[in-house]
Write a protein that holds these residues in place. Structure first.
Motif, short mmCIF file in Angstrom:
data_model
loop_
_atom_site.label_atom_id
_atom_site.label_comp_id
_atom_site.label_asym_id
_atom_site.label_seq_id
_atom_site.Cartn_x
_atom_site.Cartn_y
_atom_site.Cartn_z
N PHE A 1 45.24 37.00 52.01
CA PHE A 1 45.10 37.61 50.72
C PHE A 1 44.28 38.74 50.74
O PHE A 1 44.51 39.81 49.90
N LEU A 2 43.20 38.73 51.50
CA LEU A 2 42.20 39.80 51.52
C LEU A 2 43.07 41.37 52.18
O LEU A 2 42.93 42.17 51.62
N GLU A 3 43.99 40.93 53.14
CA GLU A 3 44.69 41.94 53.62
C GLU A 3 45.62 42.54 52.67
O GLU A 3 45.75 43.94 52.64
N MET A 4 46.17 41.67 51.86
CA MET A 4 46.98 42.18 50.80
C MET A 4 46.54 43.24 49.71
O MET A 4 47.03 44.12 49.54
N ILE A 5 45.27 42.59 49.26
CA ILE A 5 44.48 43.46 48.24
C ILE A 5 43.90 44.74 49.02
O ILE A 5 43.99 45.86 48.16
N GLY A 6 43.77 44.65 50.10
CA GLY A 6 43.30 45.99 50.83
C GLY A 6 44.53 46.76 51.10
O GLY A 6 44.31 48.30 51.07
N THR A 7 45.56 46.47 51.24
CA THR A 7 46.80 47.32 51.50
C THR A 7 47.19 47.87 50.23
O THR A 7 47.22 49.14 50.28
N ILE A 8 46.98 47.14 49.15
CA ILE A 8 47.52 47.83 47.90
C ILE A 8 46.58 48.86 47.19
O ILE A 8 46.77 49.90 46.80
N GLY A 9 45.31 48.48 47.50
CA GLY A 9 44.15 49.39 47.20
C GLY A 9 44.11 50.69 48.22
O GLY A 9 44.13 51.64 47.51
N LYS A 10 44.82 50.78 49.44
CA LYS A 10 45.03 51.94 50.09
C LYS A 10 46.22 52.75 49.46
O LYS A 10 46.55 53.72 49.72
N MET A 11 47.28 52.22 48.88
CA MET A 11 48.25 52.71 48.52
C MET A 11 48.11 53.51 47.09
O MET A 11 49.23 54.25 46.72
N GLY A 12 46.95 53.43 46.61
CA GLY A 12 46.71 54.19 45.43
C GLY A 12 46.56 53.33 44.19
O GLY A 12 46.20 52.03 44.37
N PRO A 13 46.03 53.95 43.15
CA PRO A 13 45.94 53.32 41.84
C PRO A 13 46.91 52.19 41.59
O PRO A 13 48.17 52.30 41.67
N ILE A 14 46.44 50.98 41.35
CA ILE A 14 47.46 49.77 41.01
C ILE A 14 48.37 50.15 39.97
O ILE A 14 49.49 49.66 39.95
N LYS A 15 48.00 50.92 38.91
CA LYS A 15 48.99 51.21 37.93
C LYS A 15 49.97 51.98 38.48
O LYS A 15 51.29 51.74 38.14
N ASP A 16 49.69 52.84 39.39
CA ASP A 16 50.87 53.56 40.14
C ASP A 16 51.64 52.82 41.01
O ASP A 16 52.98 52.95 41.08
N VAL A 17 51.09 51.89 41.87
CA VAL A 17 51.90 51.01 42.36
C VAL A 17 52.83 50.11 41.69
O VAL A 17 54.07 49.90 41.90
N LEU A 18 52.29 49.60 40.45
CA LEU A 18 53.08 48.71 39.73
C LEU A 18 54.39 49.68 38.99
O LEU A 18 55.40 48.88 38.79
N ALA A 19 54.06 50.95 38.74
CA ALA A 19 55.00 51.77 38.08
C ALA A 19 56.20 51.97 39.23
O ALA A 19 57.35 52.36 38.59
N LYS B 1 39.06 48.40 39.79
CA LYS B 1 37.91 47.72 40.54
C LYS B 1 37.82 46.45 40.50
O LYS B 1 37.11 45.76 41.50
N ASP B 2 38.68 45.68 39.99
CA ASP B 2 38.82 44.13 40.25
C ASP B 2 39.49 43.93 41.94
O ASP B 2 39.11 42.93 42.44
N ILE B 3 39.96 44.98 42.59
CA ILE B 3 40.32 44.77 43.87
C ILE B 3 39.09 44.49 44.79
O ILE B 3 38.78 43.59 45.46
N SER B 4 38.12 45.48 44.49
CA SER B 4 36.69 45.28 45.32
C SER B 4 35.92 44.25 44.98
O SER B 4 35.38 43.43 45.90
N ARG B 5 36.16 43.74 43.58
CA ARG B 5 35.51 42.52 43.36
C ARG B 5 35.98 41.08 43.98
O ARG B 5 35.31 40.24 44.34
N LYS B 6 37.35 41.26 43.99
CA LYS B 6 38.12 39.97 44.63
C LYS B 6 37.87 40.08 46.16
O LYS B 6 37.58 38.75 46.67
N GLY B 7 37.82 41.02 46.78
CA GLY B 7 37.56 41.16 48.08
C GLY B 7 36.08 40.58 48.38
O GLY B 7 35.87 40.10 49.32
N SER B 8 35.05 41.17 47.42
CA SER B 8 33.66 40.55 47.83
C SER B 8 33.64 38.88 47.83
O SER B 8 32.68 38.46 48.45
N ILE B 9 34.45 38.36 46.87
CA ILE B 9 34.50 36.99 46.69
C ILE B 9 34.86 36.41 48.18
O ILE B 9 34.21 35.54 48.70
#
Length: 537
Positions: free
Chosen positions: A338-356, A375-383
């Motif tokens: 899960f942590l790797e997944m959200i990290g990867t998506i974060g590297k791919m750019g703004p999540i709105k652009d990824v979803l688009a 910003k929720d990406i980093s929040r989830k990661g910190s948890i």
């Protein structure tokens, strides 16, 4: 950046919903919706009128077939969407074009444009992209002799991307450009990118100097770097530069900004010059080769899987990604994944652009998209990072089933990550939903393909197949235990629940043993029916 235009096409499609065939009467309101969105997006009026007339003629001339050979039912609206897509591709430049390469020496690219357009930064971005994608050996030439610190800026950027930078202690831009090409030949470098001076506005002195540089070095490519945020002024600027220099293409910057998109949609039709590259962010890896078909798909909400995969390959090692994807599709999914997944998506750019760029884009409303929070990406990661190694590897330890141990674990994680216990509990619930989705797809054999290599995004490419399963299970009743559409993924980034998927894939809560057993029985029954059909043949 194309939100206004995208909404216009969505409105047009809704106006044709339920229509059996296209007529001049029912197509007019749809075209009016598109017209309003294009004009609001600052697209040139003449270009807009021609675009709409082309769509009208092609849509009305086309014979609408309500049932394809494959048995799939289509509508008049589907034909209209296809017509719009084909016309948009042509509108944006038609077939994808590339830089012109020199077969007898270094390929020379002359970058021109107004001051502040981003020439120096995009010279470095272009060198990095062509070195990585096309295995070229670039040299950057600092020929902007007027802007203070322009040469120093290019040297700093060159160091960051490990590309040599050439300049001379002179104010003669022609000499710098000529000596730069000679240096490239001596060092066996096959690409020269020349950064030139700009002005706050077009003037004769600027154009005369650029014409002198062009005559001296005979570049194969003259690319105009232009700021997409200046709207129709961008198109007028392109026309003025083209008149004096005969441009070969355009680099459009700041496509990630809050712009109306008119420049991108007009520049090809007005100037006849194709957009070759698009800047999509501030960092040096945020430059992509402009793909008309991919951009057309994004504007229409159809996604751009090729572009998505392109972003993904930049963000992660493909061998590692494939191994991770295989593990997940086998049902192994823990908080480390899960942590790797959200990290990867974060590297791919703004999540709105990824979803688009995903096939789900058309099903996400503008309101839901605006709720998406990077910003929720980093929040989830910190948890997750506040969990112990044992908890990450065994998420079931955090399931609250009258367990005092699970409650104390959540309290400790909340304190360690500076979040509330409710936020930790919500994250665990979202994770469990995603894990069930992964296990569901694994059981249905829905893995594989390009999208399956993206950790956490493999489910996006399989939603259509899952919708068919939902229909087999009763259609509108919803798939037991599945989050509403992409609810888990949407909530993860602060966007709330995404819209329900086709076939009534609503519902929520944990999947019960009875539900899983029913799913297994359904799979077995379908398999038996398939075997019977094969025997009859």
């Amino acid at each position: 950046m194309f939100d206004l235009v995208t909404q216009g096409f969505k409105d047009a499609t809704l106006k044709l919903k339920g229509q059996a065939r296209l007529t001049d009467e029912n197509i007019s309101p749809a075209l009016d919706a598109i017209k309003r969105s294009l004009l609001d997006a600052d697209v040139d009026l003449k270009v807009t009128k021609q675009f709409l007339e082309n769509i009208r003629q092609k849509a009305l001339d086309e014979v609408v077939t309500l049932k394809a050979k494959s048995g799939l039912k289509v509508s008049a609206g589907d034909h209209f969407t296809k017509t719009c897509h084909d016309e948009l591709v042509e509108f944006l430049g038609g077939n994808q074009t590339e830089i012109i390469k020199n077969t007898k020496g270094p390929t020379v690219i002359l970058l021109v444009g107004l001051q502040g357009a981003g020439k120096t930064t995009h010279a470095a971005k272009l060198a990095k992209l062509l070195a990585e994608r096309h295995k070229m050996r670039p040299l950057l030439v600092a020929a902007d002799v007027y802007r203070p610190a322009a040469r120093d800026q290019l040297k700093i950027l060159g160091d960051k991307i490990n590309v040599p930078v050439f300049t001379l202690d002179t104010n003669d831009a022609v000499e710098i450009a000529q000596k730069g090409i000679e240096f490239a030949r001596s060092e066996w470098l096959d690409l020269v990118i020349i950064d030139t001076a700009g002005r706050l506005a077009i003037d004769n002195n600027l154009m005369t100097e650029l014409e002198s540089v062009r005559s001296a070095v005979q570049p194969q490519n003259i690319l105009l770097v232009i700021d997409s945020m200046i709207g129709q002024d961008a198109v007028r600027t392109a026309s003025a530069f083209d008149m004096r220099l005969n441009l070969t293409g355009v680099i459009l910057t700041k496509l990630d900004g809050d712009t109306r998109g008119g420049a991108a949609l007009s520049v090809k039709k007005v100037t006849g010059k194709s957009i070759l590259f698009a800047g999509t962010g501030e960092s040096l890896d945020k430059l992509e080769e402009f793909r008309p078909e991919g951009m057309a798909g994004r504007i229409l909400g159809m996604g751009d899987v090729v572009g998505l995969m392109d972003d993904f390959t930049k963000a992660i090692d493909m061998d590692h990604a494939e191994k991770s994807a295989n593990r997940m599709m086998e049902g192994h999914f823990d908080f480390n994944d899960f942590l790797e997944m959200i990290g990867t998506i974060g590297k791919m750019g703004p999540i709105k652009d990824v979803l688009a760029k995903t096939p789900l884009a058309s099903q996400i409303s503008e309101n839901d998209m605006n709720k998406v929070n990077d910003k929720d990406i980093s929040r989830k990661g910190s948890i997750v990072q506040s969990m112990t190694k044992k908890e990450r590897e065994n998420p079931d330890l955090l399931l609250i089933q009258k367990s005092q141990s699970a409650r104390s674990r959540m309290a400790r994680i909340a304190k360690g990550s500076a979040h509330s216990e409710k936020e930790v509990k919500d994250l665990v619930e979202q994770f469990m939903q995603m894990r069930q989705m992964m296990q569901m797809m694994s059981g249905l054999g829905l893995g594989g393909g390009m999208m399956s290599k993206i950790p956490g995004l493999s489910q996006l490419n399989q939603m259509a197949k899952m919708a068919k399963v939902a229909k087999m299970m009763g259609g509108g009743g919803g798939m037991p235990g599945m989050p509403g559409g992409m609810g888990a993924l949407g909530n993860m980034f602060g966007g709330g629940s995404m819209p329900a998927m086709p076939g009534g894939m609503g519902g929520g809560g944990a999947m019960s043993a009875a539900d899983l057993a029913e799913l297994n029985r359904m799979k077995k029954r379908k398999k038996e029916e398939k075997l019977k059909k094969q025997k009859k043949r």
